[in-house]
Design a protein around this motif. Sequence first.
Motif, PDB file in Angstrom:
ATOM      1  N   ALA A   1       0.833  -1.213   0.000  1.00  0.00           N
ATOM      2  CA  ALA A   1       0.000   0.000   0.000  1.00  0.00           C
ATOM      3  C   ALA A   1       0.864   1.258   0.000  1.00  0.00           C
ATOM      4  CB  ALA A   1      -0.937  -0.006   1.211  1.00  0.00           C
ATOM      5  N   VAL A   2       1.977   1.233   0.745  1.00  0.00           N
ATOM      6  CA  VAL A   2       2.912   2.361   0.730  1.00  0.00           C
ATOM      7  C   VAL A   2       3.442   2.574  -0.686  1.00  0.00           C
ATOM      8  CG1 VAL A   2       5.145   3.204   1.526  1.00  0.00           C
ATOM      9  CG2 VAL A   2       3.584   2.102   3.139  1.00  0.00           C
ATOM     10  N   SER A   3       3.837   1.484  -1.335  1.00  0.00           N
ATOM     11  CA  SER A   3       4.375   1.568  -2.693  1.00  0.00           C
ATOM     12  C   SER A   3       3.366   2.168  -3.657  1.00  0.00           C
ATOM     13  CB  SER A   3       4.790   0.166  -3.158  1.00  0.00           C
ATOM     14  OG  SER A   3       5.199   0.183  -4.506  1.00  0.00           O
ATOM     15  N   PHE A   4       2.114   1.749  -3.581  1.00  0.00           N
ATOM     16  CA  PHE A   4       1.083   2.268  -4.481  1.00  0.00           C
ATOM     17  C   PHE A   4       0.845   3.765  -4.247  1.00  0.00           C
ATOM     18  CE2 PHE A   4      -0.886  -2.183  -4.931  1.00  0.00           C
ATOM     19  CZ  PHE A   4      -0.210  -2.403  -6.116  1.00  0.00           C
ATOM     20  N   ASN A   5       0.850   4.182  -2.989  1.00  0.00           N
ATOM     21  CA  ASN A   5       0.650   5.602  -2.708  1.00  0.00           C
ATOM     22  C   ASN A   5       1.773   6.452  -3.304  1.00  0.00           C
ATOM     23  OD1 ASN A   5      -1.666   6.642  -0.827  1.00  0.00           O
ATOM     24  ND2 ASN A   5      -1.195   4.579  -0.105  1.00  0.00           N
ATOM     25  N   VAL A   6       2.985   5.977  -3.189  1.00  0.00           N
ATOM     26  CA  VAL A   6       4.128   6.726  -3.717  1.00  0.00           C
ATOM     27  C   VAL A   6       4.100   6.768  -5.246  1.00  0.00           C
ATOM     28  CG1 VAL A   6       6.656   6.735  -3.920  1.00  0.00           C
ATOM     29  CG2 VAL A   6       5.576   6.259  -1.705  1.00  0.00           C
ATOM     30  N   ARG A   7       3.703   5.661  -5.855  1.00  0.00           N
ATOM     31  CA  ARG A   7       3.815   5.541  -7.310  1.00  0.00           C
ATOM     32  C   ARG A   7       2.622   6.097  -8.081  1.00  0.00           C
ATOM     33  NH1 ARG A   7       4.464  -0.597  -7.643  1.00  0.00           N
ATOM     34  NH2 ARG A   7       3.970  -0.193  -9.849  1.00  0.00           N
ATOM     35  N   VAL A   8       1.393   5.927  -7.566  1.00  0.00           N
ATOM     36  CA  VAL A   8       0.227   6.254  -8.388  1.00  0.00           C
ATOM     37  C   VAL A   8      -0.732   7.271  -7.770  1.00  0.00           C
ATOM     38  CG1 VAL A   8       0.311   3.961  -9.437  1.00  0.00           C
ATOM     39  CG2 VAL A   8      -1.220   4.354  -7.489  1.00  0.00           C
ATOM     40  N   ASN A   9      -0.591   7.579  -6.484  1.00  0.00           N
ATOM     41  CA  ASN A   9      -1.557   8.478  -5.844  1.00  0.00           C
ATOM     42  C   ASN A   9      -1.090   9.923  -6.001  1.00  0.00           C
ATOM     43  OD1 ASN A   9      -3.881   9.151  -4.570  1.00  0.00           O
ATOM     44  ND2 ASN A   9      -3.378   8.221  -2.597  1.00  0.00           N
ATOM     45  N   ARG A  10      -1.355  10.506  -7.165  1.00  0.00           N
ATOM     46  CA  ARG A  10      -0.824  11.828  -7.510  1.00  0.00           C
ATOM     47  C   ARG A  10      -1.612  12.992  -6.921  1.00  0.00           C
ATOM     48  NH1 ARG A  10       4.111  10.230  -8.756  1.00  0.00           N
ATOM     49  NH2 ARG A  10       4.183   8.772 -10.500  1.00  0.00           N
ATOM     50  N   GLU A  11      -2.796  12.727  -6.387  1.00  0.00           N
ATOM     51  CA  GLU A  11      -3.615  13.824  -5.865  1.00  0.00           C
ATOM     52  C   GLU A  11      -3.217  14.232  -4.450  1.00  0.00           C
ATOM     53  OE1 GLU A  11      -7.909  13.930  -7.186  1.00  0.00           O
ATOM     54  OE2 GLU A  11      -7.427  11.839  -7.604  1.00  0.00           O
ATOM     55  N   ILE A  12      -2.416  13.407  -3.802  1.00  0.00           N
ATOM     56  CA  ILE A  12      -1.851  13.795  -2.508  1.00  0.00           C
ATOM     57  C   ILE A  12      -0.352  13.539  -2.530  1.00  0.00           C
ATOM     58  CG2 ILE A  12      -3.947  13.420  -1.151  1.00  0.00           C
ATOM     59  CD1 ILE A  12      -2.838  10.726  -0.310  1.00  0.00           C
ATOM     60  N   SER A  13       0.378  14.335  -1.755  1.00  0.00           N
ATOM     61  CA  SER A  13       1.827  14.195  -1.677  1.00  0.00           C
ATOM     62  C   SER A  13       2.204  13.861  -0.231  1.00  0.00           C
ATOM     63  CB  SER A  13       2.507  15.502  -2.110  1.00  0.00           C
ATOM     64  OG  SER A  13       3.904  15.408  -1.981  1.00  0.00           O
ATOM     65  N   ILE A  14       2.863  12.708  -0.044  1.00  0.00           N
ATOM     66  CA  ILE A  14       3.234  12.251   1.292  1.00  0.00           C
ATOM     67  C   ILE A  14       4.717  12.531   1.516  1.00  0.00           C
ATOM     68  CG2 ILE A  14       3.376  10.276   2.851  1.00  0.00           C
ATOM     69  CD1 ILE A  14       1.131   8.989   1.180  1.00  0.00           C
ATOM     70  N   ASN A  15       5.002  13.440   2.434  1.00  0.00           N
ATOM     71  CA  ASN A  15       6.389  13.787   2.748  1.00  0.00           C
ATOM     72  C   ASN A  15       6.508  13.947   4.266  1.00  0.00           C
ATOM     73  OD1 ASN A  15       8.994  14.693   2.912  1.00  0.00           O
ATOM     74  ND2 ASN A  15       8.682  16.530   1.642  1.00  0.00           N
ATOM     75  N   MET A  16       7.137  12.981   4.912  1.00  0.00           N
ATOM     76  CA  MET A  16       7.254  12.985   6.373  1.00  0.00           C
ATOM     77  C   MET A  16       8.503  13.731   6.850  1.00  0.00           C
ATOM     78  SD  MET A  16       4.519  11.288   7.172  1.00  0.00           S
ATOM     79  CE  MET A  16       4.738  11.067   8.935  1.00  0.00           C
ATOM     80  N   LYS A  17       9.329  14.226   5.938  1.00  0.00           N
ATOM     81  CA  LYS A  17      10.557  14.925   6.324  1.00  0.00           C
ATOM     82  C   LYS A  17      10.216  16.205   7.086  1.00  0.00           C
ATOM     83  CE  LYS A  17      14.883  16.774   4.451  1.00  0.00           C
ATOM     84  NZ  LYS A  17      15.689  17.040   3.219  1.00  0.00           N
ATOM     85  N   GLY A  18      10.782  16.347   8.278  1.00  0.00           N
ATOM     86  CA  GLY A  18      10.521  17.521   9.105  1.00  0.00           C
ATOM     87  C   GLY A  18       9.112  17.573   9.659  1.00  0.00           C
ATOM     88  N   PHE A  19       8.429  16.416   9.683  1.00  0.00           N
ATOM     89  CA  PHE A  19       7.023  16.383  10.119  1.00  0.00           C
ATOM     90  C   PHE A  19       6.873  16.778  11.589  1.00  0.00           C
ATOM     91  CE2 PHE A  19       3.844  13.874  12.435  1.00  0.00           C
ATOM     92  CZ  PHE A  19       2.686  14.402  11.889  1.00  0.00           C
ATOM     93  N   LYS A  20       5.856  17.577  11.858  1.00  0.00           N
ATOM     94  CA  LYS A  20       5.415  17.888  13.207  1.00  0.00           C
ATOM     95  C   LYS A  20       3.901  17.723  13.259  1.00  0.00           C
ATOM     96  CE  LYS A  20       9.084  21.220  14.342  1.00  0.00           C
ATOM     97  NZ  LYS A  20       9.371  22.624  14.759  1.00  0.00           N
ATOM     98  N   PRO A  21       3.390  17.050  14.285  1.00  0.00           N
ATOM     99  CA  PRO A  21       1.936  16.864  14.364  1.00  0.00           C
ATOM    100  C   PRO A  21       1.198  18.194  14.364  1.00  0.00           C
ATOM    101  CG  PRO A  21       3.061  15.515  15.995  1.00  0.00           C
ATOM    102  CD  PRO A  21       4.091  16.428  15.419  1.00  0.00           C
ATOM    103  N   ASP A  22       0.121  18.269  13.609  1.00  0.00           N
ATOM    104  CA  ASP A  22      -0.711  19.467  13.560  1.00  0.00           C
ATOM    105  C   ASP A  22      -1.994  19.176  14.343  1.00  0.00           C
ATOM    106  OD1 ASP A  22      -1.217  22.194  11.956  1.00  0.00           O
ATOM    107  OD2 ASP A  22      -3.084  21.049  12.005  1.00  0.00           O
ATOM    108  N   LEU A  23      -2.146  19.808  15.487  1.00  0.00           N
ATOM    109  CA  LEU A  23      -3.255  19.492  16.378  1.00  0.00           C
ATOM    110  C   LEU A  23      -4.607  19.791  15.755  1.00  0.00           C
ATOM    111  CD1 LEU A  23      -1.863  20.656  19.847  1.00  0.00           C
ATOM    112  CD2 LEU A  23      -1.918  18.355  18.868  1.00  0.00           C
TER     113      LEU A  23
END
Length: 468
Positions: free
Chosen positions: A215-237
């Motif tokens: 599922a991670v692989s599919f999101n990275v490869r084909v899910n173009r409507e959202i961008s997943i980037n955890m670099k520098g992530f901070k929780p947004d309350l």
Amino acid sequence: MENLSENKMGFMPVGKLLVSMSVPIMISMIVQALYNVVDSIFVARISENALTAVSLAFPVQNLMMSIGVGTGVGINAVLSKSLGEKKYNEADKIAVNGIFLAFLSYLVFLVFGMSLVKAYFEAQTDNQEIIRYGISYLTTCCVASIGIFGQITFERLLQSTGKTFYTMLTQGTGAIINIILDPILIFGMFGAPRMGIQGAAVATVIGQIVAFLLAVSFNVRVNREISINMKGFKPDLNTVRKIYSVGIPSIIMLSITSVTTYCINSILMKFSSTATAVFGVYFKLQSFAFMPVFGLNNGMVPIISYNYGARNKERIIRTIRLSIQIAVSIMLLALVMIQVYPVLLLHMFNASEDMLVIGIPALRIISLSYVFAGFSVVAGSVFQAFGNGIMSMLVSVGRQLIVLVPAAYLLSLTGKVNMVWWAYPIAEVASLVISAAFLKVIYDTKIRTMEDNIDDEDFPGNAFQAAE
């Protein structure tokens, strides 16, 4: 990131859209139901006590699923709504915060699996063999539960953007791996160690982890409507609050099944461990009816949420009406199958004569509730799609804690185990009445004010009220 001018949820004909969104999920969830059943079929070959242990473990496994799926419902609803409003940056923020919440959920069950499993089983039975089997099985499921939480979260991200075909692949792959590994690890085939009941747990978590990574692989490869980037992530309350405003009621609603199952197991154990084993078998079999409906709902929710964001009244009503029709048809088919073939179904689990005596009337009585369940299950997801998860929670609390458990307890006082099963049809009738009333409220507060050329009587909740 590629921002499309219009997602298919906004323009594709509703019938075709619902089928294209739901059928892949329904297929994958039927496969999942199959591996749940296969899992118990192989465990039943060890002994009836092993099957009872798995039945007693179910409330914790269901709790894991409830937290994962409930959080996923929140992610799905708010992310799809953001896409419908063309707020792409907000959708990205929802995605990464959802992933963070999945990891926190895993940590909770890691701690439980390492410290509390023995106490959990000892609170339900003093049968040392059942306790030993249960500890071996459930500890493995909890400690390696990163797979189930990761799988559910990344599949929901795919569903939120309409890419349900890929969730069929991830769920199907995980289920098939589980089915293949079950006999190999339980009985020590092809040179593998004979692990017994723990082998069933290991097969399950391996399937979940593989599905998670896919599922991670599919999101990275084909899910173009959202961008997943955890670099520098901070929780947004604020984003977490939005997810849980829908997700927490859904988590509570789904988790109530764990509480209910624990209570029913406790009631049945006073009759016999065989009665508890029968209840566990029923839960495996009923997934063949409910999983396709849940798959239908997973396809329906983003369609409604998207068109709610786009203010398209006609598409919302058509989606709800068609979903109810399909769900009721599925449940009626399941009812017929269980009424006609209870002996065949029980024999799949190596049923003893005692299990058949208890199990045949149990399956036939409980399945009568299917007549009403299709409507209520779809209605609950409609509430979530509009961000009113509290309604789903109230229906579930009313059905299970206020009606089902007290009814089961009172019926158990007759001293006849067959009377306990009637609590399920009684509770489902109550659920139908409450769901119809809340669906009418959703129409009046969320849908009626939208501009569209559609007859208000076409809305299912209105039609139900009129029939009354």
